[in-house]
Design a protein around this motif. Structure first.
Motif, mmCIF file in Angstrom:
data_model
loop_
_atom_site.group_PDB
_atom_site.id
_atom_site.type_symbol
_atom_site.label_atom_id
_atom_site.label_comp_id
_atom_site.label_asym_id
_atom_site.label_seq_id
_atom_site.Cartn_x
_atom_site.Cartn_y
_atom_site.Cartn_z
ATOM 1 N N ASP A 68 -31.952 -40.765 -15.159
ATOM 2 C CA ASP A 68 -32.619 -41.019 -16.514
ATOM 3 C C ASP A 68 -32.729 -39.779 -17.216
ATOM 4 O O ASP A 68 -33.512 -39.060 -17.055
ATOM 5 C CB ASP A 68 -33.744 -41.971 -16.536
ATOM 6 N N VAL A 69 -31.592 -39.321 -18.145
ATOM 7 C CA VAL A 69 -31.452 -38.014 -18.617
ATOM 8 C C VAL A 69 -32.728 -37.815 -19.526
ATOM 9 O O VAL A 69 -32.966 -36.451 -19.723
ATOM 10 C CB VAL A 69 -30.161 -37.839 -19.312
ATOM 11 N N THR A 70 -33.219 -38.758 -20.190
ATOM 12 C CA THR A 70 -34.286 -38.392 -21.157
ATOM 13 C C THR A 70 -35.355 -37.937 -20.484
ATOM 14 O O THR A 70 -36.371 -37.596 -21.099
ATOM 15 C CB THR A 70 -34.698 -39.712 -21.720
ATOM 16 N N ARG A 71 -35.518 -37.933 -19.152
ATOM 17 C CA ARG A 71 -36.794 -37.425 -18.454
ATOM 18 C C ARG A 71 -36.581 -36.100 -17.676
ATOM 19 O O ARG A 71 -37.345 -35.734 -17.071
ATOM 20 C CB ARG A 71 -37.170 -38.351 -17.270
ATOM 21 N N LEU A 72 -35.375 -35.580 -18.012
ATOM 22 C CA LEU A 72 -35.151 -34.422 -17.138
ATOM 23 C C LEU A 72 -35.737 -33.061 -18.030
ATOM 24 O O LEU A 72 -35.828 -32.950 -19.039
ATOM 25 C CB LEU A 72 -33.464 -33.803 -17.332
ATOM 26 N N ALA A 73 -36.310 -32.295 -17.250
ATOM 27 C CA ALA A 73 -37.097 -31.097 -17.598
ATOM 28 C C ALA A 73 -36.210 -30.160 -18.127
ATOM 29 O O ALA A 73 -34.943 -30.185 -17.847
ATOM 30 C CB ALA A 73 -37.931 -30.438 -16.529
ATOM 31 N N PRO A 74 -36.432 -29.127 -19.028
ATOM 32 C CA PRO A 74 -35.223 -28.388 -19.795
ATOM 33 C C PRO A 74 -34.335 -27.587 -18.696
ATOM 34 O O PRO A 74 -33.152 -27.570 -19.013
ATOM 35 C CB PRO A 74 -36.196 -27.237 -20.307
ATOM 36 N N ALA A 75 -34.821 -27.137 -17.596
ATOM 37 C CA ALA A 75 -33.738 -26.544 -16.589
ATOM 38 C C ALA A 75 -32.933 -27.475 -15.982
ATOM 39 O O ALA A 75 -31.688 -27.197 -15.793
ATOM 40 C CB ALA A 75 -34.556 -25.772 -15.588
ATOM 41 N N GLN A 76 -33.539 -28.692 -15.636
ATOM 42 C CA GLN A 76 -32.656 -29.647 -15.163
ATOM 43 C C GLN A 76 -31.664 -30.360 -16.086
ATOM 44 O O GLN A 76 -30.624 -30.586 -15.692
ATOM 45 C CB GLN A 76 -33.658 -30.915 -14.576
#
Lengths: 335, 222
Positions: A68-76
């Motif tokens: 789920d790309v909306t949950r990725l942290a900035p670095a991820q």
């Protein structure tokens, strides 16, 4: 695989929440060329930008390869973006860098490869898009088609699994468009890359896409295999696009319908049946006579098709239609 | 008649004044770029719909820049005197002129940098973002190289402004061609000195503009 799940995108326009995009469910399969077609403002570019989160959905999930790309942290998110290539209508090349430097740029940003490895990769990529001899030129010295090839080489630099194309051929002339689409098609086949292609040209969809979604007013109004959507459009917007791509004027066509006598039928030949002398056979056998109102023979991706609009008079019209249907021809009675 | 007319002109003095002006402009330009470039980048990045949109930070930076730019330079020269004494130990001569020149020039240059960065196609920023770049990578890898011709044009404009500011600093004993013009040309009515200094300033400005234009052209790839 890319999945949109209950996605909504709203903007605040003068304090008022305005809905720009609403997609309940849409899945793009791994390895396919998926077209998103629509008029400008239909939300197709917004939909595309949700995949690499250049736009963030107001609601819902965008799942890319199980994440789920909306949950990725900035670095991820940055690491994730490196696995997705993107090309643009206006190429968006850095005018201050040479062709080779532009292609090397994403590799430098990733910072995972040595200088020598980057140089080798750049050479390989420029060979792939046929621009090896232009490595030291600046983008301003290239033609539009060449610029887009640089854009494609740059997008492929980090060996992405997905390529996003935002109106990549809309600024190019028809011939260049064809060669760029051909290149995308080759890349899809050779590298097994998933390609999501946003366009307002139905012709581009017809040439390279496996499946297509038609968008209107921020919603997906029709989706399916290109041959299905192309030959049997259901939604008015889709019909309009198909007619446009066939250079048929709707009013002219309606008028020719009025002049026609008898039963008006649209026959769609697909694949093998396109090349068989079916029409003559059936006409002779059933003793019908016909006049041609419209016709077209072309390809959808690699599948040949023919579409004829005929008006039948005299003889056993019903038997003729049955004979066509039995031979695998799609029969649509218009009147 | 020419020789008679130029009797007041001490060419050695003129030469030294020229050098002083060049030093004042050169040193202050160095610090103006050093301070103004990051300030301009910060203004750009925190601005509306930009990468690090921060309305409050932008408002504060913008206010300070506007404030410094709205103070007439002659007033800034006087107001700065105590600060200058603390910074360089004197408010006179070449060193005394440099702090006010920097404070007067940096906000102007920052605005020019901000404007140059805004001229960079948003699509380029978007493409770089899509590659997974960090903000520093976007700034140093894409924004600054793309804006370089605009920034160089900004350096040219700023350096010419600094020439006229440096001449103005003669009013408070700054040194250089302006000092010469005021002490001899104005206070002693030596019109020939005045004409020569002004002529030299004209030449200097022309040279700077020519040099700047060449640099801009050299780095323009569009």
């Amino acid at each position: 695989m890319i999945e949109f799940d209950g996605v909504r995108k709203t903007y605040l326009v003068r304090g008022q929440e305005t809905l720009a995009l609403e997609v309940e469910q849409l899945t793009i399969e791994r390895g396919e060329v998926f077209g998103i077609v629509g008029h400008s403002g239909a939300g197709k570019s917004t939909l595309l930008r949700l995949v690499n989160l250049l736009e963030r959905p107001s609601q819902g999930r965008v799942v890319v390869e199980g994440e789920d790309v909306t949950r990725l942290a900035p670095a991820q998110l940055r690491a994730f973006r490196r696995r997705i290539g993107m090309i643009f209508q206006h190429f968006n090349l850095l005018s201050s860098k040479t062709v080779a430097e532009n292609v090397a740029f994403p590799l430098k940003i990733a910072g995972t490869e040595s200088k020598a490895a980057i140089a080798a990769r750049v050479e390989e990529l420029l060979a792939l898009v046929g621009l090896s001899e232009h490595a030291d030129k600046y983008p301003a010295q290239l033609s539009g088609g060449q610029k887009q090839r640089v854009g494609i080489a740059r997008a492929l630099a980090c060996r992405p699994s997905i390529l996003l194309s935002d109106e990549a051929t809309s600024a190019l002339d028809p011939q260049t468009t064809r060669s760029v689409l051909q290149l995308l098609s080759d890349i899809n086949r050779r590298l097994g890359l998933t390609i999501v292609l946003v366009t307002h040209e139905m012709d581009a969809v017809r040439r390279v896409c496996d499946r297509v979604a038609v968008m209107d007013g921020g919603r997906v109004v029709e989706t399916g295999p290109v041959s299905e959507v192309f030959l049997h459009p259901r939604h008015p917007t889709t019909r309009e696009f198909v007619l446009e791509s066939e250079h048929v004027d709707r009013e002219e066509f309606q008028e020719s319908l009025q002049h026609a006598e008898g039963r008006v039928v649209r026959l769609t030949f697909k694949g093998e049946s396109t090349y068989r002398p079916l029409l003559g056979e059936v006409v002779r056998r059933c003793g019908v006579d016909f006049s041609i109102l419209a016709g077209r023979i072309d390809h959808i991706k690699d599948v040949p098709y023919g579409q004829l609009t005929l008006s039948f008079v005299r003889g056993d019209v019903e038997a003729a239609l049955q004979a066509f249907a039995a031979a695998g021809v799609d029969v649509e009675v218009l009147r | 008649m020419m020789a008679q007319w130029l009797t007041n002109v001490d060419w050695l003095e003129i030469g030294r004044a020229c050098w002083d002006t060049l030093v004042m402009v050169g040193v202050s330009l160095f610090f103006v770029v050093l301070l103004g470039l990051p300030l301009g980048v910060a203004l750009f990045l925190t601005g509306k719909r930009q990468l690090l949109e921060q309305p409050l930070v932008y408002a504060v930076l913008s206010f300070v820049v506007n404030l410094l730019r709205s103070v007439p330079f002659v007033i800034l020269l006087i107001v700065m005197i105590p600060v200058t004494v603390v910074l360089v130990g004197t408010s006179l001569g070449v060193p005394g002129a440099i702090p006010p020149l920097v404070v007067g020039g940096a906000p102007l240059f920052a605005r020019l940098v901000e404007a140059a960065l805004r001229e960079v196609d948003r699509g380029i920023v978007e493409a770089t973002q899509a590659m997974g770049a960090t903000v520093p990578q976007i700034v140093f890898g894409a924004l600054l190289p793309e804006a370089l011709p605009g920034i160089l044009a900004g350096v040219t404009v700023t350096s010419i402004t600094l020439v006229s500011y440096a001449a103005m600093s003669g009013v408070i004993g700054g040194g250089g061609l302006g000092d010469l013009a005021i002490r001899f040309g104005y206070q002693r009515f030596q019109t020939d000195v005045m004409v020569i200094t002004v002529a030299l300033l004209v030449v200097l400005v022309q040279l700077l503009q020519m040099l700047g234009d060449r640099l801009v052209l050299r780095f323009s790839r569009r």
